[in-house]
Scaffold this motif. Structure first.
Motif, short mmCIF file in Angstrom:
data_model
loop_
_atom_site.label_atom_id
_atom_site.label_comp_id
_atom_site.label_asym_id
_atom_site.label_seq_id
_atom_site.Cartn_x
_atom_site.Cartn_y
_atom_site.Cartn_z
N ASP A 51 -25.30 22.88 -33.10
CA ASP A 51 -25.52 22.23 -34.40
C ASP A 51 -25.27 23.21 -35.54
OD1 ASP A 51 -26.09 19.75 -33.33
OD2 ASP A 51 -28.27 20.06 -33.36
N LYS A 54 -21.63 23.24 -36.24
CA LYS A 54 -21.24 22.03 -36.98
C LYS A 54 -21.68 22.12 -38.43
CE LYS A 54 -21.38 18.91 -33.03
NZ LYS A 54 -22.12 17.81 -32.40
N GLU A 57 -19.48 24.49 -40.35
CA GLU A 57 -18.22 23.83 -40.71
C GLU A 57 -18.42 22.94 -41.93
OE1 GLU A 57 -17.15 21.85 -37.08
OE2 GLU A 57 -16.14 23.61 -36.28
N ARG A 58 -19.51 22.20 -41.96
CA ARG A 58 -19.81 21.35 -43.12
C ARG A 58 -20.03 22.21 -44.36
NH1 ARG A 58 -18.86 17.23 -46.22
NH2 ARG A 58 -20.67 16.54 -47.38
#
Length: 98
Positions: A51, A54, A57-58
């Motif tokens: 997570d 992720k 990346e966001r």
């Protein structure tokens, strides 16, 4: 502490991918708020490793969005200010799709 992390995060050089897609205008304040919240949660260790990746990346996406909005705003200000400082200003153009 989170504000400093966001500041450092946003200042990092970014790689730009050309997608050819037209992007909607960036809501700078919303993107920055989301980025600040994300950084706080990451600093507190609220995510698993997967997570975290992720969310990183966001965060990079949000950082690029904010940088783009700031570049556009800067160009508008320079164009509106004219050549008062006797600097050669570039013609205002929207940045390529980042």
């Amino acid at each position: 502490m989170a504000a400093k992390a966001v500041e450092n995060f946003v200042k990092r050089p970014q790689r730009v991918a050309k997608t050819g897609k037209k992007e909607p205008p960036v809501d700078f304040e919303a993107a920055m708020s989301e980025l600040e919240s994300l950084v706080e949660k990451m600093e507190q260790g609220e995510f698993t490793l997967a997570d975290s990746i992720k969310q990183f990346e966001r965060g990079m996406e949000l950082s690029r969005m904010c940088q783009k909005a700031l570049r556009v705003a800067e160009q508008k200000v320079l164009k509106l200010a004219g050549d008062r400082d006797k600097e050669a200003l570039e013609e205002f153009k929207l940045p390529d799709h980042d």
